[in-house]
Design a protein around this motif. Structure first.
Motif, PDB file in Angstrom:
ATOM      1  N   GLY A  87       0.867  -1.310   0.122  1.00  0.00           N
ATOM      2  CA  GLY A  87       0.073   0.368  -0.436  1.00  0.00           C
ATOM      3  C   GLY A  87       0.973   1.375   0.054  1.00  0.00           C
ATOM      4  O   GLY A  87       0.141   1.738   0.074  1.00  0.00           O
ATOM      5  N   VAL A  88       2.419   1.399   0.684  1.00  0.00           N
ATOM      6  CA  VAL A  88       3.120   2.174   0.515  1.00  0.00           C
ATOM      7  C   VAL A  88       3.057   2.757  -1.333  1.00  0.00           C
ATOM      8  O   VAL A  88       3.583   2.172  -1.506  1.00  0.00           O
ATOM      9  CB  VAL A  88       4.019   2.233   1.274  1.00  0.00           C
ATOM     10  N   SER A  89       2.719   4.334  -1.229  1.00  0.00           N
ATOM     11  CA  SER A  89       3.123   4.543  -2.542  1.00  0.00           C
ATOM     12  C   SER A  89       3.868   5.698  -2.756  1.00  0.00           C
ATOM     13  O   SER A  89       4.834   5.294  -3.948  1.00  0.00           O
ATOM     14  CB  SER A  89       2.307   5.109  -3.142  1.00  0.00           C
ATOM     15  N   HIS A  90       4.433   6.043  -1.650  1.00  0.00           N
ATOM     16  CA  HIS A  90       5.716   7.174  -1.755  1.00  0.00           C
ATOM     17  C   HIS A  90       6.383   7.760  -0.480  1.00  0.00           C
ATOM     18  O   HIS A  90       5.074   7.282   0.480  1.00  0.00           O
ATOM     19  CB  HIS A  90       5.022   8.880  -2.723  1.00  0.00           C
ATOM     20  N   VAL A  91       7.150   7.849  -0.149  1.00  0.00           N
ATOM     21  CA  VAL A  91       8.144   8.228   0.413  1.00  0.00           C
ATOM     22  C   VAL A  91       8.480   9.985   0.119  1.00  0.00           C
ATOM     23  O   VAL A  91      10.065  10.162  -0.927  1.00  0.00           O
ATOM     24  CB  VAL A  91       9.549   7.616   1.056  1.00  0.00           C
ATOM     25  N   LEU A  92       8.608  10.438   0.770  1.00  0.00           N
ATOM     26  CA  LEU A  92       9.064  11.968   0.416  1.00  0.00           C
ATOM     27  C   LEU A  92       9.645  12.742   1.251  1.00  0.00           C
ATOM     28  O   LEU A  92       9.322  13.115   2.186  1.00  0.00           O
ATOM     29  CB  LEU A  92       8.131  12.641  -0.883  1.00  0.00           C
ATOM     30  N   LYS A  93      10.514  14.057   1.343  1.00  0.00           N
ATOM     31  CA  LYS A  93      11.035  15.107   2.282  1.00  0.00           C
ATOM     32  C   LYS A  93      10.163  15.884   2.021  1.00  0.00           C
ATOM     33  O   LYS A  93       9.513  16.190   1.180  1.00  0.00           O
ATOM     34  CB  LYS A  93      12.704  15.153   1.917  1.00  0.00           C
ATOM     35  N   VAL A  94       9.872  16.533   2.935  1.00  0.00           N
ATOM     36  CA  VAL A  94       8.720  17.683   3.440  1.00  0.00           C
ATOM     37  C   VAL A  94       9.576  18.287   4.331  1.00  0.00           C
ATOM     38  O   VAL A  94       9.949  18.390   4.987  1.00  0.00           O
ATOM     39  CB  VAL A  94       7.487  17.486   3.888  1.00  0.00           C
TER      40      VAL A  94
END
Length: 722
Positions: free
Chosen positions: A253-260
């Protein structure tokens, strides 16, 4: 129709289908001569640039709709505003429907929800607008019957001919009324004529909140929406060096990992967002995410270092020679130090927000306390025209100032832009309680000098704290800042003390820390009130005077005299026994004046317990006594927690308390019997939701002294240890 089912779009569509509607919008100016403008969205649209505070619509079925531009976080906006409208419009309260308006300052005016502003800010406008609509409907009926306007009156959604007893409903009259010009003179009802205002009435939002149909931020869903949680460093101002998401991406289910990042005043706080098809998947993905942090290049603060800094800063506030001279010549002198801690907002509903970024527009849904500010902030940061930034308010599960801040909607919009899909960002309880911003701690030094007659001749209050205002700019170089004397009102202290005390001075020093701080229910009054009203009590005992009589002698204003007299009556003050465990305190903020009396007792084991609390509020002209009682009761419970059960402390630049196991809230078994009483007078509307909090802690501390002889000068403290 349920409140959350009425959108502005639906409202206009229904208006088009049902024919002409009478839509009134009140101008922003609050002067008595400011008149409503009549607009018809079906035929004329809305004049561009016209600044309107509220929309009130009556369709040809007689249905009244109020578009509410204020948030509802439990304070009763959804009840008080319709009551004001229904009173002057002469309709039954159950016939007024209410819905949230989207952020739009040009149409609805300023939309913040802070400073206990809903009633005190809206009352003149809503009353005049309702009265204007009523008079236009009466004029339309008089024309229909070819009689004088004076021969007609309005009642229960209809106009009645006094002579013939003929009746026309508002729905039958609205088409003609919409074509009339608004009256140049409007006469509002006298208070004795009210049928709805000033009376208890069932709240419109309670059934929705008890049957589960109310839409809070976490309840809102969009088609194709993703879910995100963010890994944040527990140490303030850490930045992301790198991260390893190899295990995170294996979670189904995980689609994105990004710095914010999110902007907190002048500082960006970084983190790593895990986005998934479900909230559960996002949370599981965050558990296995590895983030490596760059430590900040300054000393990590701790509670001990913060307190040391506040004590040192109290010494940098210069003395006022004239005051010092008067103080030195007083017959009796007293000095004391008071200390209050940092506090978390800890709303029952943690922060959350939905954002849908579409390149040239942004749409937001969530528990928003300050819609205009968030709309303007997103417009500026993403360089999108403000009219293309739409902010929808849902119900809030508590706000207390935290949900007025624009950081969490910006964070959500940034993630939506990054993944090119709508996303709901959810903060866990740990996120909410460790990231801040917090209520700042504060230390006080107080001096008081009495003359030979036992009256206060000189009074001084100095405080050291993190100033919320200085968080807007980076920390300036140079020595610590200090405020000049008497440069503010010293929020919380009753203003008439300045008339009754010949010599006074107030000063402050701002400390610097990477810990973000902001307003918290009643803002500075929650800390100032504890210090000042406890010290006033100390001076009363130094003078050998009764605490209530001592306050009365220094508060010459009749309004405050009446408040003290009423408190004496409610507590049977003059017949209480010596050392009977009674304490009182009075504070003022946001034009609301409140007094609390606390009665203590010892149980069979000798432990000190609160026997009862009596709250007395003077908020001037008011709408619904039930809402007032609920707000003051809630304030007392919140103040009880802040005084006796919880505080936020720091170690190595991190908040120690991360959930309710270490930041315990008062349980229902901890809550004593509470009585709330309301002063009756003709003063202007004042605040309620915030003024009810500050006097509790000093009243409790003063009661402890009365029962035990021990002075409480530091919060929080444990009743079990008194």
């Amino acid at each position: 129709m349920k409140p959350q089912d009425i959108s502005r779009r639906h409202f206009l569509r229904q208006a088009t289908l049902s024919g002409a509607v009478l839509t009134l919008a009140a101008y922003l100016p609050a002067s008595g001569r400011a008149l409503p403008e009549i607009v018809n969205p079906v035929t004329n649209g809305i004049a561009p640039g016209t600044e309107l505070l509220s929309w009130i619509s009556i369709d040809n079925a007689g249905q009244v709709t109020l578009l509410c531009s204020r948030s509802e976080m439990g304070q009763g906006t959804f009840q008080a505003l319709p009551q004001m409208l229904a009173e002057e419009l002469e309709v039954a309260l159950e016939d007024v429907h209410i819905a949230f308006a989207p952020a739009n300052p040009e149409k609805y005016g300023p939309q913040p929800q802070e400073g206990s502003f809903s009633v005190r800010g809206w009352a003149p406008r809503l009353l005049r607008t309702g009265a204007c609509a009523r008079e236009m409907l009466i004029a339309a009926a008089a024309t229909e019957w070819n009689v004088q306007r004076s021969e007609c009156y309005a009642e229960n959604g209809a106009v009645i001919n006094k002579v013939s007893q003929k009746k026309l409903t508002y729905g039958a009259l609205v088409q003609k009324a919409a074509k009339l010009q608004p009256p140049t003179e409007i006469t509002l009802k006298k208070r004795v004529e009210y049928k709805i205002i000033g009376k208890a009435a069932p709240r419109k939002d309670i059934p929705l909140k008890t049957n589960g149909s109310a839409i809070f931020g976490l309840d809102k869903k969009l088609p194709g929406m993703k879910y995100a949680v963010i890994e944040r460093s527990k140490r303030f101002r850490d930045t992301v060096k790198s991260f390893d998401d190899s295990e995170t991406r294996k979670v189904p289910g995980v689609s994105h990992v990004l710095k914010v990042k999110r902007l907190v005043f002048s500082q960006y706080c970084e983190g790593v967002a895990v986005v998934a098809d479900s909230l559960w998947a996002a949370m599981q993905g965050r558990k296995v995410l590895k983030v490596f942090w760059n430590d900040p290049d300054f000393e990590a603060p701790s509670t001990a270092s913060l307190e040391k800094q506040m004590r040192e800063h109290l010494q940098i506030i210069g003395n006022q020679p004239k005051f010092e001279n008067e103080y030195e010549h007083c017959a009796q002198k007293l000095e004391a130090v008071y200390e209050t801690p940092y506090q978390s907002h800890s709303c029952m509903e943690p922060l959350n927000c939905i954002a849908d970024f579409r390149g040239d527009s942004i749409e937001i849904w969530g528990p928003i306390q300050e819609a205009n500010w968030i709309q303007a902030d997103l417009s500026q940061r993403f360089n999108i025209p403000i009219e293309r930034v739409v902010v929808h308010m849902t119900f809030l599960g508590g706000g207390f100032g935290r949900k007025a801040f624009p950081d969490y909607p910006y964070e959500a919009a940034l993630i939506s832009k990054g993944i090119q899909a709508p996303v709901q960002v959810v903060w866990t309880r740990e996120d909410d309680m460790t990231a801040g911003p917090f209520r700042p701690g504060a230390f006080f030094t107080l001096k008081g000098g009495l003359n030979a007659e036992g009256r206060i001749h000189a009074f001084q209050a100095k405080n050291a704290t993190q100033w919320i205002g200085q968080e807007w700019s980076p920390i300036p170089p140079g020595p610590p800042e200090a405020a000049g004397y008497n440069n503010g009102d010293f929020e919380g202290l009753l203003p008439p003390y300045r008339q009754g005390i010949p010599h006074y001075s107030f000063g402050g020093a701002g400390i610097h820390s990477p810990i973000p701080v902001m307003w918290w229910r009643s803002v500075s009054a929650s800390t100032n009130g504890f210090a000042c009203e406890s010290f006033i009590d100390e001076l009363a005992h130094l003078a050998g005077k009764d605490p209530l009589a001592f306050r009365r002698a220094h508060l010459p204003d009749r309004r405050y005299q009446a408040l003290i007299d009423r408190m004496a009556e409610l507590t049977s003050w003059h017949s209480r026994g010596q050392n009977s465990g009674w304490g009182v305190a009075f504070t003022e903020c946001f034009t609301g004046i409140c007094g609390h009396a606390v009665k203590l007792m010892r149980n069979a084991k000798g432990k000190v317990m609160i026997e009862k609390v009596i709250g007395l509020i003077d908020c001037g002209w008011y709408v619904n006594p039930d809402i007032i009682r609920a707000q003051v009761e809630g304030s007392i419970v919140m103040a009880l927690g802040a005084a006796t059960t919880h505080a936020t402390t720091f170690e190595e630049g991190k908040a120690v308390q991360q959930n309710f196991d270490t930041y315990p809230m008062p349980r229902i078994s901890d809550i004593p019997p509470i009585e709330i009483h309301i002063m009756e007078n003709d003063e202007k509307p004042g605040g309620v939701g915030e003024p009810g909090l500050p006097p509790f802690a000093p009243a409790l501390a003063n009661a402890i002294f009365d029962l035990t002889g021990r002075r409480i000068r530091r919060l929080p403290f444990s009743l079990d240890e008194v």
